[in-house]
Motif scaffolding. Structure first.
Motif, PDB file in Angstrom:
ATOM      1  N   ARG A 101      -3.817  -1.306  13.629  1.00 24.47           N
ATOM      2  CA  ARG A 101      -5.020  -1.445  14.454  1.00 24.47           C
ATOM      3  C   ARG A 101      -5.983  -2.486  13.878  1.00 24.47           C
ATOM      4  NH1 ARG A 101      -6.286   5.011  14.927  1.00 24.47           N
ATOM      5  NH2 ARG A 101      -4.646   5.567  16.444  1.00 24.47           N
ATOM      6  N   ARG A 102      -5.882  -2.708  12.597  1.00 25.81           N
ATOM      7  CA  ARG A 102      -6.803  -3.640  11.925  1.00 25.81           C
ATOM      8  C   ARG A 102      -6.182  -5.021  11.728  1.00 25.81           C
ATOM      9  NH1 ARG A 102      -7.664   1.526  10.600  1.00 25.81           N
ATOM     10  NH2 ARG A 102      -9.800   2.245  10.145  1.00 25.81           N
ATOM     11  N   GLY A 103      -5.075  -5.269  12.399  1.00 26.43           N
ATOM     12  CA  GLY A 103      -4.491  -6.608  12.389  1.00 26.43           C
ATOM     13  C   GLY A 103      -3.427  -6.859  11.350  1.00 26.43           C
ATOM     14  N   PHE A 104      -2.965  -5.817  10.655  1.00 26.59           N
ATOM     15  CA  PHE A 104      -1.942  -5.998   9.628  1.00 26.59           C
ATOM     16  C   PHE A 104      -0.580  -5.520  10.139  1.00 26.59           C
ATOM     17  CE2 PHE A 104      -5.948  -5.286   7.350  1.00 26.59           C
ATOM     18  CZ  PHE A 104      -5.986  -6.403   6.535  1.00 26.59           C
ATOM     19  N   THR A 105       0.478  -6.137   9.649  1.00 26.79           N
ATOM     20  CA  THR A 105       1.841  -5.670   9.898  1.00 26.79           C
ATOM     21  C   THR A 105       2.369  -5.059   8.608  1.00 26.79           C
ATOM     22  OG1 THR A 105       2.273  -7.345  11.582  1.00 26.79           O
ATOM     23  CG2 THR A 105       4.189  -6.369  10.503  1.00 26.79           C
ATOM     24  N   LEU A 106       2.792  -3.790   8.678  1.00 27.82           N
ATOM     25  CA  LEU A 106       3.179  -3.070   7.462  1.00 27.82           C
ATOM     26  C   LEU A 106       4.698  -2.995   7.336  1.00 27.82           C
ATOM     27  CD1 LEU A 106       1.474  -1.521   5.252  1.00 27.82           C
ATOM     28  CD2 LEU A 106       2.371   0.560   6.296  1.00 27.82           C
ATOM     29  N   GLU A 107       5.188  -3.386   6.164  1.00 25.25           N
ATOM     30  CA  GLU A 107       6.593  -3.199   5.794  1.00 25.25           C
ATOM     31  C   GLU A 107       6.632  -2.059   4.784  1.00 25.25           C
ATOM     32  OE1 GLU A 107       9.041  -5.016   7.039  1.00 25.25           O
ATOM     33  OE2 GLU A 107       7.868  -6.570   8.059  1.00 25.25           O
ATOM     34  N   TRP A 108       7.542  -1.117   4.979  1.00 22.21           N
ATOM     35  CA  TRP A 108       7.573   0.051   4.106  1.00 22.21           C
ATOM     36  C   TRP A 108       8.801   0.041   3.214  1.00 22.21           C
ATOM     37  CZ3 TRP A 108      10.521   4.971   5.071  1.00 22.21           C
ATOM     38  CH2 TRP A 108      10.286   5.918   4.049  1.00 22.21           C
ATOM     39  N   LEU A 130       0.737  -0.567  -3.681  1.00 19.15           N
ATOM     40  CA  LEU A 130       1.703   0.113  -4.545  1.00 19.15           C
ATOM     41  C   LEU A 130       1.183   1.490  -4.929  1.00 19.15           C
ATOM     42  CD1 LEU A 130       4.262   0.117  -6.334  1.00 19.15           C
ATOM     43  CD2 LEU A 130       2.926  -1.097  -8.083  1.00 19.15           C
ATOM     44  N   ASP A 131       1.959   2.521  -4.559  1.00 18.65           N
ATOM     45  CA  ASP A 131       1.563   3.894  -4.890  1.00 18.65           C
ATOM     46  C   ASP A 131       1.897   4.202  -6.349  1.00 18.65           C
ATOM     47  OD1 ASP A 131       0.516   6.441  -4.194  1.00 18.65           O
ATOM     48  OD2 ASP A 131       2.555   7.232  -4.182  1.00 18.65           O
ATOM     49  N   HIS A 132       1.098   5.078  -6.936  1.00 17.96           N
ATOM     50  CA  HIS A 132       1.321   5.410  -8.344  1.00 17.96           C
ATOM     51  C   HIS A 132       2.510   6.352  -8.531  1.00 17.96           C
ATOM     52  CE1 HIS A 132       0.698   6.324 -12.506  1.00 17.96           C
ATOM     53  NE2 HIS A 132       0.461   7.624 -12.249  1.00 17.96           N
ATOM     54  N   VAL A 133       2.568   7.457  -7.739  1.00 21.45           N
ATOM     55  CA  VAL A 133       3.605   8.481  -7.933  1.00 21.45           C
ATOM     56  C   VAL A 133       4.740   8.237  -6.950  1.00 21.45           C
ATOM     57  CG1 VAL A 133       4.125  10.933  -7.940  1.00 21.45           C
ATOM     58  CG2 VAL A 133       1.878  10.143  -8.716  1.00 21.45           C
ATOM     59  N   LEU A 134       5.892   7.879  -7.495  1.00 22.84           N
ATOM     60  CA  LEU A 134       7.103   7.713  -6.684  1.00 22.84           C
ATOM     61  C   LEU A 134       8.124   8.761  -7.119  1.00 22.84           C
ATOM     62  CD1 LEU A 134       7.281   3.816  -6.813  1.00 22.84           C
ATOM     63  CD2 LEU A 134       6.366   5.222  -4.968  1.00 22.84           C
ATOM     64  N   GLU A 135       9.229   8.815  -6.418  1.00 19.59           N
ATOM     65  CA  GLU A 135      10.189   9.901  -6.654  1.00 19.59           C
ATOM     66  C   GLU A 135      10.803   9.834  -8.052  1.00 19.59           C
ATOM     67  OE1 GLU A 135      14.219  11.861  -4.655  1.00 19.59           O
ATOM     68  OE2 GLU A 135      13.078  10.329  -3.599  1.00 19.59           O
ATOM     69  N   ALA A 136      11.224   8.637  -8.452  1.00 19.59           N
ATOM     70  CA  ALA A 136      11.933   8.534  -9.738  1.00 19.59           C
ATOM     71  C   ALA A 136      11.197   7.672 -10.754  1.00 19.59           C
ATOM     72  CB  ALA A 136      13.336   7.982  -9.504  1.00 19.59           C
ATOM     73  N   GLU A 137      10.002   7.228 -10.418  1.00 20.67           N
ATOM     74  CA  GLU A 137       9.280   6.317 -11.307  1.00 20.67           C
ATOM     75  C   GLU A 137       7.804   6.315 -10.899  1.00 20.67           C
ATOM     76  OE1 GLU A 137      11.067   2.486 -10.533  1.00 20.67           O
ATOM     77  OE2 GLU A 137      11.174   2.955  -8.397  1.00 20.67           O
ATOM     78  N   THR A 138       7.025   5.518 -11.606  1.00 22.74           N
ATOM     79  CA  THR A 138       5.621   5.354 -11.213  1.00 22.74           C
ATOM     80  C   THR A 138       5.368   3.898 -10.853  1.00 22.74           C
ATOM     81  OG1 THR A 138       4.752   4.766 -13.394  1.00 22.74           O
ATOM     82  CG2 THR A 138       4.995   7.133 -12.892  1.00 22.74           C
ATOM     83  N   GLY A 139       4.261   3.682 -10.199  1.00 17.50           N
ATOM     84  CA  GLY A 139       3.914   2.315  -9.853  1.00 17.50           C
ATOM     85  C   GLY A 139       3.730   1.433 -11.075  1.00 17.50           C
ATOM     86  N   LEU A 140       3.338   2.040 -12.195  1.00 15.86           N
ATOM     87  CA  LEU A 140       3.166   1.266 -13.421  1.00 15.86           C
ATOM     88  C   LEU A 140       4.488   0.743 -13.966  1.00 15.86           C
ATOM     89  CD1 LEU A 140       0.425   3.390 -15.248  1.00 15.86           C
ATOM     90  CD2 LEU A 140       0.154   1.179 -14.109  1.00 15.86           C
ATOM     91  N   ILE A 189       2.032  -6.786   5.053  1.00 21.75           N
ATOM     92  CA  ILE A 189       1.682  -5.972   3.888  1.00 21.75           C
ATOM     93  C   ILE A 189       2.891  -5.118   3.519  1.00 21.75           C
ATOM     94  CG2 ILE A 189       0.087  -4.273   2.943  1.00 21.75           C
ATOM     95  CD1 ILE A 189      -1.224  -6.914   3.801  1.00 21.75           C
ATOM     96  N   LEU A 190       3.276  -5.165   2.263  1.00 18.54           N
ATOM     97  CA  LEU A 190       4.354  -4.311   1.766  1.00 18.54           C
ATOM     98  C   LEU A 190       3.746  -3.053   1.176  1.00 18.54           C
ATOM     99  CD1 LEU A 190       7.293  -3.693   0.994  1.00 18.54           C
ATOM    100  CD2 LEU A 190       6.936  -5.032  -1.107  1.00 18.54           C
ATOM    101  N   TYR A 191       4.155  -1.898   1.708  1.00 17.36           N
ATOM    102  CA  TYR A 191       3.660  -0.602   1.217  1.00 17.36           C
ATOM    103  C   TYR A 191       4.795   0.112   0.507  1.00 17.36           C
ATOM    104  CZ  TYR A 191       1.545   4.057   1.205  1.00 17.36           C
ATOM    105  OH  TYR A 191       1.029   5.280   0.823  1.00 17.36           O
ATOM    106  N   ILE A 192       4.652   0.320  -0.798  1.00 16.46           N
ATOM    107  CA  ILE A 192       5.682   0.986  -1.599  1.00 16.46           C
ATOM    108  C   ILE A 192       5.209   2.408  -1.909  1.00 16.46           C
ATOM    109  CG2 ILE A 192       7.074   0.885  -3.707  1.00 16.46           C
ATOM    110  CD1 ILE A 192       6.548  -2.114  -3.832  1.00 16.46           C
ATOM    111  N   ASP A 193       5.881   3.396  -1.245  1.00 15.59           N
ATOM    112  CA  ASP A 193       5.501   4.807  -1.405  1.00 15.59           C
ATOM    113  C   ASP A 193       6.679   5.646  -0.910  1.00 15.59           C
ATOM    114  OD1 ASP A 193       4.327   7.283  -1.577  1.00 15.59           O
ATOM    115  OD2 ASP A 193       2.534   6.744  -0.448  1.00 15.59           O
ATOM    116  N   ASP A 194       6.961   6.766  -1.582  1.00 16.40           N
ATOM    117  CA  ASP A 194       8.082   7.612  -1.158  1.00 16.40           C
ATOM    118  C   ASP A 194       7.674   8.621  -0.071  1.00 16.40           C
ATOM    119  OD1 ASP A 194       6.530   9.297  -2.633  1.00 16.40           O
ATOM    120  OD2 ASP A 194       8.055   9.800  -4.124  1.00 16.40           O
TER     121      ASP A 194
END
Length: 351
Positions: free
Chosen positions: A33-40, A61-71, A14-19
């Protein structure tokens, strides 16, 4: 839950995009713990680079990032070929953000939090989008297999029709050769009529081979080809007649087209031989029109006329073939007594 969405035995990445690094570590621990491997990835550019490398099964994908939004990032993810499903995470209660994300291509959305319930909800959402992605992938694969099998079957069928048409063409050539070596005019006429019947069937298979249709033939195109062959073989100084076809573009089942072709071939051949005095030019009209579920076929000329009650000319085989073919279409061949010349009418169901 420990296998990837492709059921290969590899962990689900799972790719997690968040600042927010602290939340990313918490996410990594809880989803692990739920069986996923997270890439940040802390920003969109890093996330897109990881996606381009492949092997990612889903994206959070997180909505609020440092220089942009998830949209800003979401359309670039969706534009990737075979992109993984995306869950949009937002801490805002503003439902318009979630609606905008779904419209932009997100598969689901969640409201952010740090409670165990949040991670349970996120894990459930991941399982749901992964299952949906797996279903779509398997459906696409099955459709591709079906398409390949259909194309292969159509290719084989086209080859069969090609071989049948060639074989019938060879038989017709042998009959033509036999006719040229015979001096008995009755035998010559009989052989020529037989060749016409064979050509009518061969023409169907040639059309099935060239247009790659399965089970149906376009009547107007087939009859145009057939009548051109008949006119070329029958027309001479004694019979300088012209055949005119008026037909709607109608698709008809192959077996019915073969029967129709034999009937039209017989009627047009008879008109060539008997409708007009030797040397007099004449016109032979073939009309095909559809009325609801019925097909109406007319073969007419302006010649000497024909009375079905008169003794048959020649061997009478042609009339027997006409009656048998019309019967196979659950119809009868009718003649219009009011027409100047001969008008044969056949009406049958296209279903």
């Amino acid at each position: 839950m420990s296998e990837s969405s492709g059921d290969t035995g590899a962990p689900i990445r799972i790719l997690y995009i968040d600042d927010d690094e602290a939340l990313a570590q918490l996410m990594q621990k809880n989803l692990g713990r739920r069986g996923f491997t997270l890439e940040w990835a802390s920003d969109g550019a890093t996330g897109l680079t990881l996606l381009a490398e492949g092997g990612i099964d889903a994206v959070i994908l997180d909505h609020v990032l440092e220089a942009e939004t998830g949209l800003d990032i979401l359309p670039r993810i969706v534009a990737m070929p075979d992109h993984p499903p995306v869950i949009y995470a937002t801490g805002s209660d503003d439902t318009s953000i979630a609606v905008a994300a779904l419209k932009a291509g997100a598969d689901d959305y969640v409201l952010k939090g740090i409670s165990p319930d949040y991670f349970d909800l996120l894990a459930a959402a991941l399982e749901q989008v992964l299952e949906r992605a797996r279903f779509l992938r398997e459906t696409a694969q099955a459709q591709e297999v079906i398409r390949q099998q259909r194309d292969h079957a159509e290719m084989l069928l086209a080859e069969v029709n090609h071989r049948i048409a060639n074989s019938l063409g060879l038989v017709g050539a042998l009959i033509r050769m036999q006719s040229s070596m015979t001096s008995d005019q009755v035998a010559i006429d009989a052989l020529q009529e037989t060749q016409m019947r064979i050509n009518a069937i061969a023409s169907i298979h040639r059309r099935l081979y060239t247009n790659r249709q399965v089970g149906t033939v376009q009547v107007d195109e087939y009859l145009s080809s057939l009548l051109t062959e008949i006119e070329a073989s029958m027309r001479d100084e004694k019979r300088p007649h012209r055949v005119v076809l008026t037909a709607q573009p109608i698709n008809l089942a192959t077996d019915k087209v073969i029967t129709l072709g034999l009937i039209v071939s017989e009627l047009v051949t008879n008109a060539f031989k008997y409708a007009y005095p030797d040397g007099d030019p004449g016109e032979i009209n073939v009309i095909v029109e559809q009325e609801d579920d019925a097909l109406r076929v007319i073969v007419e000329d302006g010649g000497q006329g024909f009375d079905p009650s008169d003794p048959v000319k020649g061997t009478g085989l042609g009339m027997k073939i006409l009656n048998a073919m019309a019967g196979s279409l659950k119809s009868e061949l009718a003649y219009d007594p009011e027409h100047r010349g001969t008008r044969a009418i056949l009406v049958f169901s296209v279903s």
